[in-house]
Design an enzyme around this catalytic site. Structure first.
Site, mmCIF file in Angstrom:
data_model
loop_
_atom_site.group_PDB
_atom_site.id
_atom_site.type_symbol
_atom_site.label_atom_id
_atom_site.label_comp_id
_atom_site.label_asym_id
_atom_site.label_seq_id
_atom_site.Cartn_x
_atom_site.Cartn_y
_atom_site.Cartn_z
ATOM 1 N N SER A 168 0.829 -1.215 0.000
ATOM 2 C CA SER A 168 0.000 0.000 0.000
ATOM 3 C C SER A 168 0.856 1.254 0.000
ATOM 4 C CB SER A 168 -0.928 0.009 1.221
ATOM 5 O OG SER A 168 -1.833 -1.071 1.187
ATOM 6 N N ILE A 183 -8.209 -1.673 -2.261
ATOM 7 C CA ILE A 183 -9.088 -2.762 -1.852
ATOM 8 C C ILE A 183 -8.296 -3.728 -0.976
ATOM 9 C CG2 ILE A 183 -10.768 -4.481 -2.635
ATOM 10 C CD1 ILE A 183 -11.249 -1.670 -3.790
ATOM 11 N N TYR A 184 -8.894 -4.134 0.138
ATOM 12 C CA TYR A 184 -8.246 -5.072 1.054
ATOM 13 C C TYR A 184 -9.126 -6.282 1.264
ATOM 14 C CZ TYR A 184 -5.181 -1.186 2.088
ATOM 15 O OH TYR A 184 -4.288 -0.144 1.969
ATOM 16 N N VAL A 185 -8.559 -7.452 1.007
ATOM 17 C CA VAL A 185 -9.266 -8.695 1.305
ATOM 18 C C VAL A 185 -8.876 -9.078 2.721
ATOM 19 C CG1 VAL A 185 -9.693 -11.062 0.598
ATOM 20 C CG2 VAL A 185 -9.160 -9.334 -1.119
ATOM 21 N N ILE A 212 -12.903 -6.099 1.906
ATOM 22 C CA ILE A 212 -13.625 -7.314 1.539
ATOM 23 C C ILE A 212 -13.435 -8.314 2.677
ATOM 24 C CG2 ILE A 212 -13.959 -9.098 -0.207
ATOM 25 C CD1 ILE A 212 -14.310 -6.328 -1.370
#
Length: 329
Positions: A168, A183-185, A212
């Site tokens: 990031s 976006i973060y899983v 997510i």
């Protein structure tokens, strides 16, 4: 002085409503600035996906692999970060995709890999820039705490938490320039807290941050390490073998395997959430993707007293068997 009931009621009303009326202008001002802070003129893939780049980590298999193919079909320039760029997963991805998908060697725990990946992205940046970074790379394991070594914990944190933070920080300038998406899983609390902070900070730059939160998708991906009871048993030292007997290890392993089989067998729910987070004008802050039964735990448990939440687990049949099987002096 005596007051009539009507006067008394009026004075009570004034005493309650008066302060509320007084703070209304303050609330209005705060709301105005909050809306201004979080609302920006939309720019991005809703006007067409061509010319926008997306970096995805962890594309060797699972969610990342499937998302890379979906975004490639939509016309994005996809930078697919793979731990093993010469491996079967990466080669399969390259064979199924267009020339807009580029395989990158990217071990998120390696500073040099991240630097080289950033250089490659910058040198191949499409016309409209890097629209999104999807921090998908992660590992998962299951074990009781005493079955793991400190090295096991270090490795998981380095991939799941610090790997996402490392990626990031490196790519934020490019995403900020495009006023895009991060976006973060997430299946780990530390990364969730990091994403929450980043969302507030990035709002000033028009960058939207989404989390997510997939539930049990073990069958849909190969993120979970399948073990035999022997794998677990052979890793324990003699002291722990005396405490966690072989019969209990067998029971726990079978319980874990049956739990995995009860989860989602298709990853489309997660992939669709990722696509929405990347392409929607108003992406959600969180996408909670769990079964109806699991929704109870995610939504209700944080508000229950600890004594109640602990009791729920203590009442489970697995917990009762655990107590009966564990070694006692």
């Amino acid at each position: 002085m005596l007051l009539s009931p009507q006067t008394h009621t009026s004075m009570i009303t004034i005493s309650v409503i008066g302060p509320i009326i007084g703070v209304i202008p303050i609330i209005a001002i705060l709301l105005f600035y909050l809306v201004k802070l979080f609302s920006h003129q939309h720019r991005g893939p809703l006007q067409g996906c061509h010319g926008y780049g997306v970096l995805i980590t962890g594309c060797d298999s699972g969610f990342g692999h499937q998302l890379a193919l979906s975004l490639d079909l939509k016309g994005f320039v996809v930078f697919a970060g793979c731990l093993y760029p010469e491996g079967a997963g990466a080669q399969s991805l390259a064979g199924k995709s267009s020339s807009n998908l580029k395989i990158l060697k990217l071990d998120v725990t390696n500073d040099e890999d991240v630097r080289q990946a950033k250089t490659t992205v910058q040198n191949n940046l499409p016309e409209k820039g890097l629209w999104a970074v999807v921090n998908n790379a992660g590992i998962s394991d299951w074990a009781e705490i005493e079955w793991s070594t400190i090295e096991d914990f270090h490795h998981m944190l380095d991939v799941n938490l610090f790997g996402s933070i490392r990626t990031s920080i490196a790519f934020l300038p490019l995403v900020r320039a495009a006023r895009g998406r991060m976006i973060y899983v997430v299946s780990k609390r530390g990364l969730e807290a990091f994403a929450d902070c980043l969302r507030v900070e990035m709002a000033s730059f028009g960058v939207k941050v989404s989390i997510i939160q997939p539930g049990n998708f073990g069958q849909a991906t190969n993120i979970l390490k399948m073990k035999t009871s022997s794998d677990i048993w052979n890793k324990l030292d003699e002291e722990r073998k005396q405490i966690f007997n072989r019969q209990y290890i067998e029971l726990a392993n079978n319980y874990f395997l049956s739990t995995c089989k009860a989860g989602f067998s298709n990853a489309s729910l997660v992939i669709n959430a990722m696509l929405h987070a990347i392409t929607s004008a108003q992406p959600k802050h969180r996408y909670l993707l769990v079964s109806f039964a699991d929704m109870f735990f995610f939504k209700l448990f944080p508000f229950l007293p600890t004594v109640v939440t602990d009791a729920v687990f203590c009442l489970s049949s697995m917990y009762s068997k655990r107590k009966n099987l564990l070694y006692r002096k």
